[in-house]
Structure formats: structure tokens, C-alpha cells
Enzyme design. Structure first.
Site, PDB file in Angstrom:
ATOM      1  N   SER A  63       5.345   3.585 -15.171  1.00 10.56           N
ATOM      2  CA  SER A  63       4.315   4.020 -16.107  1.00 10.56           C
ATOM      3  C   SER A  63       2.975   4.054 -15.395  1.00 10.56           C
ATOM      4  O   SER A  63       2.724   3.243 -14.507  1.00 10.56           O
ATOM      5  CB  SER A  63       4.196   3.039 -17.280  1.00 10.56           C
ATOM      6  OG  SER A  63       5.428   2.854 -17.924  1.00 10.56           O
ATOM      7  N   GLU A  86       7.256   6.484  -8.886  1.00 11.84           N
ATOM      8  CA  GLU A  86       5.889   5.987  -9.077  1.00 11.84           C
ATOM      9  C   GLU A  86       4.914   6.724  -8.160  1.00 11.84           C
ATOM     10  O   GLU A  86       3.833   7.131  -8.590  1.00 11.84           O
ATOM     11  CB  GLU A  86       5.868   4.483  -8.788  1.00 11.84           C
ATOM     12  CG  GLU A  86       4.599   3.785  -9.169  1.00 11.84           C
ATOM     13  CD  GLU A  86       4.722   2.279  -8.970  1.00 11.84           C
ATOM     14  OE1 GLU A  86       3.699   1.686  -8.606  1.00 11.84           O
ATOM     15  OE2 GLU A  86       5.796   1.690  -9.189  1.00 11.84           O
ATOM     16  N   ASN A 111      -3.698   2.160 -13.990  1.00 11.70           N
ATOM     17  CA  ASN A 111      -2.820   1.214 -13.308  1.00 11.70           C
ATOM     18  C   ASN A 111      -1.415   1.801 -13.240  1.00 11.70           C
ATOM     19  O   ASN A 111      -0.973   2.464 -14.172  1.00 11.70           O
ATOM     20  CB  ASN A 111      -2.781  -0.110 -14.081  1.00 11.70           C
ATOM     21  CG  ASN A 111      -1.945  -1.157 -13.392  1.00 11.70           C
ATOM     22  OD1 ASN A 111      -2.079  -1.392 -12.199  1.00 11.70           O
ATOM     23  ND2 ASN A 111      -1.068  -1.796 -14.146  1.00 11.70           N
ATOM     24  N   ASN A 116       1.722   3.067  -2.634  1.00 13.45           N
ATOM     25  CA  ASN A 116       1.075   4.016  -3.549  1.00 13.45           C
ATOM     26  C   ASN A 116      -0.183   4.594  -2.902  1.00 13.45           C
ATOM     27  O   ASN A 116      -0.464   5.783  -3.034  1.00 13.45           O
ATOM     28  CB  ASN A 116       0.737   3.355  -4.886  1.00 13.45           C
ATOM     29  CG  ASN A 116       1.910   3.330  -5.833  1.00 13.45           C
ATOM     30  OD1 ASN A 116       2.600   4.319  -6.012  1.00 13.45           O
ATOM     31  ND2 ASN A 116       2.143   2.180  -6.439  1.00 13.45           N
ATOM     32  N   GLY A 131       0.782  -1.231   0.000  1.00  8.91           N
ATOM     33  CA  GLY A 131       0.000   0.000   0.000  1.00  8.91           C
ATOM     34  C   GLY A 131       0.812   1.279   0.000  1.00  8.91           C
ATOM     35  O   GLY A 131       0.312   2.328   0.409  1.00  8.91           O
ATOM     36  N   LEU A 144      -3.020  -6.964  -7.825  1.00  8.98           N
ATOM     37  CA  LEU A 144      -2.443  -8.089  -8.564  1.00  8.98           C
ATOM     38  C   LEU A 144      -3.465  -9.056  -9.146  1.00  8.98           C
ATOM     39  O   LEU A 144      -3.126 -10.196  -9.463  1.00  8.98           O
ATOM     40  CB  LEU A 144      -1.473  -8.851  -7.651  1.00  8.98           C
ATOM     41  CG  LEU A 144      -0.298  -8.027  -7.138  1.00  8.98           C
ATOM     42  CD1 LEU A 144       0.590  -8.857  -6.223  1.00  8.98           C
ATOM     43  CD2 LEU A 144       0.506  -7.441  -8.290  1.00  8.98           C
ATOM     44  N   LYS A 145      -4.690  -8.634  -9.299  1.00 11.21           N
ATOM     45  CA  LYS A 145      -5.711  -9.481  -9.915  1.00 11.21           C
ATOM     46  C   LYS A 145      -6.076  -8.893 -11.274  1.00 11.21           C
ATOM     47  O   LYS A 145      -6.072  -7.685 -11.463  1.00 11.21           O
ATOM     48  CB  LYS A 145      -6.973  -9.522  -9.045  1.00 11.21           C
ATOM     49  CG  LYS A 145      -6.802 -10.122  -7.670  1.00 11.21           C
ATOM     50  CD  LYS A 145      -6.932 -11.612  -7.662  1.00 11.21           C
ATOM     51  CE  LYS A 145      -8.357 -12.030  -7.867  1.00 11.21           C
ATOM     52  NZ  LYS A 145      -8.605 -13.434  -7.713  1.00 11.21           N
ATOM     53  N   ASP A 184      -1.446  -4.558 -19.110  1.00  8.96           N
ATOM     54  CA  ASP A 184      -0.431  -3.520 -19.307  1.00  8.96           C
ATOM     55  C   ASP A 184      -0.364  -2.979 -20.733  1.00  8.96           C
ATOM     56  O   ASP A 184       0.683  -2.496 -21.174  1.00  8.96           O
ATOM     57  CB  ASP A 184       0.962  -4.024 -18.886  1.00  8.96           C
ATOM     58  CG  ASP A 184       1.040  -4.345 -17.407  1.00  8.96           C
ATOM     59  OD1 ASP A 184       0.325  -3.712 -16.619  1.00  8.96           O
ATOM     60  OD2 ASP A 184       1.825  -5.233 -17.043  1.00  8.96           O
TER      61      ASP A 184
END
Length: 182
Positions: A122, A160, A88, A14, A12, A71-72, A131
Site C-alpha cells: 500500500s 512496492e 508512506n 525503494n 534503500g 522506521l521512525k 498506517d
């Protein structure tokens, strides 16, 4: 600044960057109990733990859905329901080092193994291809001769966090409303 739903699976960091920046977070959705869920609860943000996100799980006031270490793979129906409104973060300079299996340390290890001179992060729109959505912005960092996956991850992660906050705070600049409606 848009009202957002943040989706997480891990630490967590981000999410914490968004919280620290004063972003308008309506809810946090995690696919499992994780440190990100604890960060959300500590900030008094409504938190939902669900293995798979459904359209009805999203707060109707949310204008943007931020996948921040989620991650899903989202269902095609979910992506279609929020087309142009899901972003994302990815810890590499897409399109390189993206796609299935390219997340977290796997990305940084691949960058080092390929002897790249630079890496970065990105932020892109989410589509049904992993992606592969339109890249909204990227930030670069050098790959240093003595880098490890961990040291590279730390430099990329710092960028990021900054980039994600910038895009959320300036959402209409990065993805104008007329583009989201097409």
C-alpha cells in the site's frame, strides 16, 4: 513530476527504484547510517543523517516527502507542517497488518501466520496515526502454499517499487492539488 525528499532507515531498495526511474530527488534523509544513505551518495543526492527529522531539514523545493522504509514516527508538528504531502509505503494491504510494530519481516510473518490467500503493498498519506492515512493505491500478490516470509517479501517488494514510482510520477493524479489544500 514533483521534486521529492526521500526518508529511509534501511537498505534503500525503494529509494533505488525512484533513482532508477529518474524521479526528481532533492534530498535523502536517513535516521542513521544505512545502505540507503550510501545509495543516495552514490547517486550524488544530498544526504542528511539525523535521528529525528525537523521541518527545517526539508529542502524548500521539495513538493512531496516519501517515507520509503523510514522506521521512525514523525512528530505531530512535522506531519501538520506537510499535511497532504507525505506518503508512506507499507508492505501489506492496509488496513490489515498495519500499525505500530508492523514493518519489514514482521508484516510478512504475520500474513503467513494468519493464512491469508493474498498480500501486497500500500501507499498511503501520512497522518498522526500509524498506517491510518488515506490509501492512495495498492497492489496485490498471491500468498503461495510454500511461501516463506522472505519469498513473500520479495514478491511484495517488487510490486512496492513499481507502485511507489507510479504514484510519485503521477502525483497530481493520485492526490490532486485541490485535495492537498483542504
Amino acid at each position: 513530476m514533483p521534486a521529492i525528499t526521500v526518508c529511509c532507515s534501511g537498505s534503500g531498495t525503494n529509494l533505488q527504484a525512484l533513482i532508477n526511474a529518474g524521479c526528481h530527488i532533492r534530498q535523502v534523509i536517513c535516521n542513521r547510517e544505512c545502505p540507503a544513505a550510501n545509495r543516495a551518495r552514490a547517486a550524488n543526492i544530498p544526504t542528511l543523517i539525523t535521528e529525528s527529522i525537523a521541518v527545517q531539514d526539508i529542502d524548500p523545493q521539495s513538493e512531496l516527502i516519501v517515507l520509503a522504509g523510514y522506521l521512525k514516527i514523525l512528530s505531530p508538528q512535522f506531519v501538520a507542517a506537510f499535511e497532504g504531502r507525505i506518503i508512506n509505503t507499507h508492505p501489506a494491504l492496509l488496513p490489515r497488518f498495519g500499525g505500530k510494530g508492523m514493518y519489514g519481516m514482521h508484516v510478512h510473518e504475520a500474513v503467513l501466520a494468519s493464512k491469508e490467500k493474498e498480500s501486497g503493498c500500500s501507499v498511503h498519506l501520512v497522518t498522526n496515526q500509524v498506517d491510518a492515512g488515506k490509501i492512495l493505491a495498492q497492489r496485490k500478490v498471491p500468498v503461495l502454499p510454500d511461501d516463506t516470509a522472505k519469498s513473500l517479501q520479495q514478491r511484495v517488494m517488487s510490486q512496492e517499487h513499481q507502485l511507489l514510482v507510479e504514484i510519485v510520477k503521477n502525483w497530481d493524479k493520485y492526490c490532486p492539488k485541490e485535495e492537498r489544500e483542504n
